[in-house]
Motif scaffolding. Sequence first.
Motif, short mmCIF file in Angstrom:
data_model
loop_
_atom_site.label_atom_id
_atom_site.label_comp_id
_atom_site.label_asym_id
_atom_site.label_seq_id
_atom_site.Cartn_x
_atom_site.Cartn_y
_atom_site.Cartn_z
N UNK A 540 -6.82 -16.35 -10.76
CA UNK A 540 -7.11 -17.47 -9.87
C UNK A 540 -5.85 -18.30 -9.65
N UNK A 541 -5.14 -18.56 -10.74
CA UNK A 541 -3.90 -19.33 -10.63
C UNK A 541 -2.91 -18.59 -9.74
N UNK A 542 -2.81 -17.30 -9.95
CA UNK A 542 -1.90 -16.47 -9.15
C UNK A 542 -2.25 -16.58 -7.66
N UNK A 543 -3.53 -16.48 -7.36
CA UNK A 543 -3.96 -16.53 -5.97
C UNK A 543 -3.65 -17.88 -5.33
N UNK A 544 -3.83 -18.95 -6.14
CA UNK A 544 -3.56 -20.27 -5.57
C UNK A 544 -2.07 -20.44 -5.31
N UNK A 545 -1.25 -19.99 -6.25
CA UNK A 545 0.19 -20.17 -6.11
C UNK A 545 0.72 -19.33 -4.94
N UNK A 546 0.18 -18.14 -4.78
CA UNK A 546 0.69 -17.27 -3.72
C UNK A 546 -0.06 -17.47 -2.40
N UNK A 547 -1.06 -18.35 -2.42
CA UNK A 547 -1.76 -18.66 -1.17
C UNK A 547 -2.64 -17.54 -0.68
N UNK A 548 -3.15 -16.74 -1.59
CA UNK A 548 -4.05 -15.66 -1.18
C UNK A 548 -5.39 -16.27 -0.77
N UNK A 549 -6.00 -15.66 0.23
CA UNK A 549 -7.26 -16.22 0.69
C UNK A 549 -8.43 -15.30 0.42
N UNK A 550 -8.22 -14.31 -0.39
CA UNK A 550 -9.32 -13.41 -0.71
C UNK A 550 -9.56 -12.38 0.38
N UNK A 551 -10.58 -11.55 0.14
CA UNK A 551 -10.89 -10.48 1.09
C UNK A 551 -11.89 -10.99 2.11
N UNK A 552 -11.38 -11.23 3.30
CA UNK A 552 -12.24 -11.86 4.31
C UNK A 552 -13.13 -10.86 5.03
N UNK A 553 -12.86 -9.58 4.83
CA UNK A 553 -13.68 -8.58 5.54
C UNK A 553 -14.99 -8.27 4.82
N UNK A 572 -14.62 -17.83 -9.07
CA UNK A 572 -13.47 -17.02 -8.66
C UNK A 572 -13.90 -15.94 -7.65
N UNK A 573 -15.04 -15.35 -7.88
CA UNK A 573 -15.53 -14.34 -6.92
C UNK A 573 -15.85 -15.00 -5.58
N UNK A 574 -16.39 -16.20 -5.65
CA UNK A 574 -16.70 -16.91 -4.41
C UNK A 574 -15.40 -17.15 -3.63
N UNK A 575 -14.37 -17.54 -4.38
CA UNK A 575 -13.06 -17.78 -3.76
C UNK A 575 -12.47 -16.47 -3.22
N UNK A 576 -12.68 -15.39 -3.96
CA UNK A 576 -12.06 -14.11 -3.60
C UNK A 576 -12.74 -13.44 -2.41
#
Length: 787
Positions: A540-553, A572-576
């Motif tokens: 989760x920390x990694x995703x926030x720092x790198x600005x990942x927005x999860x799998x939108x498809x 975290x799954x909700x975010x991903x």
Amino acid sequence: MDQPIRVIEEKYLKKTLKAIKTAIAHTKAAIKQSNKNINDAAKGWDDVRIKTDTYSGIIETAMSVRQQQQLLAERENSKSRSQQRYETLVKQIKKPYFARIDFKEKNGEDTPSETIYIGLASFSDDDNNFLVYDWRTPVASIYYDGGIGDVEYLTPAGPQEAEVTLKRQFEIEDGVIVTLFDTEEAIGDAMLVNALAGESSTKMKSIVTTIQKEQNKIIRDTEADLLFVQGAAGSGKTAAIMQRVAYLLYRYRGKLTSGQVVLFSPNQLFNDYVDQVLPELGEQNLVQMTFYQYASRRLPRFQVENLNQRFEDQGKNPKIDQLMGSLAMYQAINTYANSLNQGGIRLRNLMFHGESLIRKEKIAEIYYHYNQNYRLSQRLEATQESLMRSLRSQVGVQIRQDWVEEAIENLSKQEYDDLVGAGRSRLGDDQEGDAAAKTRINQLGQGLQEREFSSDKAERHFLGKQIVTRELRPLARKIRRAAFLNINAQFVDFLNQVPDYLDLTQFNLSVAEWHEYVQKVIASLKNGEISLASATVYLYLYDLVTGKHGQRDIRFLFIDEIQDYTPLQLAFLKFSFPLAKFTVLGDLNQAIFTHENAQDLQDDFSQLFDGDKVHRVELNQTYRSTQQITDFTKAILKDGQRIEAFDRKGEKPVIKLYADNQEALVALRHQLSQNQADRESTAVITESLADARQLTEQLQDTDITLIHSENQRLVTGAIILPSYLAKGLEFDAVIIWQADAQHYHSENQRQLLYTVASRAMHRLTLIGTGTMSPLLTDLPQDLYQEE
Ligand SMILES: Nc1ncnc2c1ncn2[C@@H]1O[C@H](COP(=O)(O)OP(=O)(O)OP(=O)(O)O)[C@@H](O)[C@H]1O
């Protein structure tokens, strides 16, 4: 009376089968025609002329290749549509439908009565008469939702009322009506009893003919962003969600593919167990994975804690477990990540030939010189761009260095050829038709000719540039992948700062206890190991720092056995999967990892969604086990009163206690042969993997398979498996090994005992030594037999 009904129905069946047969013949012809069309189209390759002399020639070639590819793809598509239809028809001709309803729509007018037949898929004849309706059509809902009389069902245009005058169920096998009967109930008990009478199998089956009203609600809900299903063991949660997936694929056909539906399942064995349901319903399988797989795939450099380790390690420090999985932790990560906009980002030097080419201090300077309003993702992107510019300017610097001169001197013939173009791959060699390839060809000219240089200096410059660019390429890749972020150090920094971001006393933890834990985490990271709880924080920390927005498809996400997740994992799954609608299923009484914390889970998770869009369904009727087994298992629970057994009689569970292990083993062998003689497939369930291994050793001379890993396949015949691998599965007969005070002694194991006992469909035997488990002593004695 019976005779005419049968005659009428046989007539209708005959008419339907005839129409299906015609359709099969048409479809076969269509497939044949498609094959011919594909062959014809394939011949078109002969007409594609490869012209590479001029730029326009190359473009022309690329265009005709593309046209040819499109034509072929269209024809392949048409063939696969016909093939799919053919497969459906072949299934339909064996069993075209399973029910009929007669009803009148109530819309104030005197509408005529309608008759519809319901099957696995719709079927209409050449004149577009619907002879069979797909079970997923709105009108088919009438069949599942009520008995004779008034029912309401949902159509895309809103609720619709109808009066049902007849409900008829069929069993058709190989195009012949085996039985048919009318019923006044929603789904006739007779049908359900029949469906439940079968033996267990290594593959779950669909429940399409006997879906219950409560289950139908789950299956057809399209409004909820979060659909929360709490259901007792064996209440059909898993069965219902597999039907739901098939329903959604039908409801959103053309817009939704099975690749956009993901199921997080408890373990791989379970994936194997359910993988036939959707194909049986005529749909493709969805994407299935476990949280462990998801985390492992994203953290290839770490050994993520597996199911067995998680099971064995749990409870060592429950306070820490609770904190690491809490929403407070989720908030803390958010706040910490936000603070990185001001400072504190952890970086690595960008190394080149053993020396740091761009030092981390320099990167930090770039990172923080952007506007205060930048978000972390923008900051990172801008830094990457700036670093790429620095890297490009390095070409001019490096080209003058001695190492380049040396590299040119040492070039072999092959390397030289590669650099100047001879022998390089050309358009068509690797099917690469992109602009870069075309430009390259254009620049290099035709054939395998070498480039001509105007002078030695020009040649040296060209070679130098090629070499430097090649050497810098890995660095460019690192920049693009943001490998200059030191995420390990960032993670540890965060853990160290946790006491500043959340209130440890709420978790009854002291700062010293926390730091002691952090030291352990650091030690395991050094060994390349990470717990599942840490992996979630890390990612989760990694995703926030790198600005990942999860799998939108991903549009629909299912989580089975949700009680084994922590609130943080769910957040975290909700975010991903930010655009997915969630369907989560669980049984708070089967929380074998999270124990009592599971009770708050529902509220914690619901907080993350809009309140109006959270729907809850409770399933209390169980279908898996006989009444005797359900009554016994529900009594193990402290508050199992709401669970209702399905009225199917069987033997009472038997508890057998012996003086020593030898005697218990004799009894176990005896029970295994008894079950085998009675054709009851048996699972011997031990608490831990070590116990399962030991027992397998002791039963070496018996035909029994140890299931020690979730990556194994379920096999028919007797098996031994540890408790955590039995999740979600069911067996004719279950033997709980070492079900005694010595092994099941703590209150913490109550849910585990319930979980394993509730795997049994027809026969449950508990074998142990010494005294009875305190978890069982309070049970009314009439619920079991003692030997
Ligand atoms: N409507 C139904 N008609 C026929 N069989 C059903 C129905 N609902 C459930 N079953 C059967 O009951 C058994 C238990 O269902 P399932 O495994 O889906 O329960 P579950 O709630 O997921 O259980 P657990 O939480 O214990 O894993 C399965 O064999 C399933 O096929």
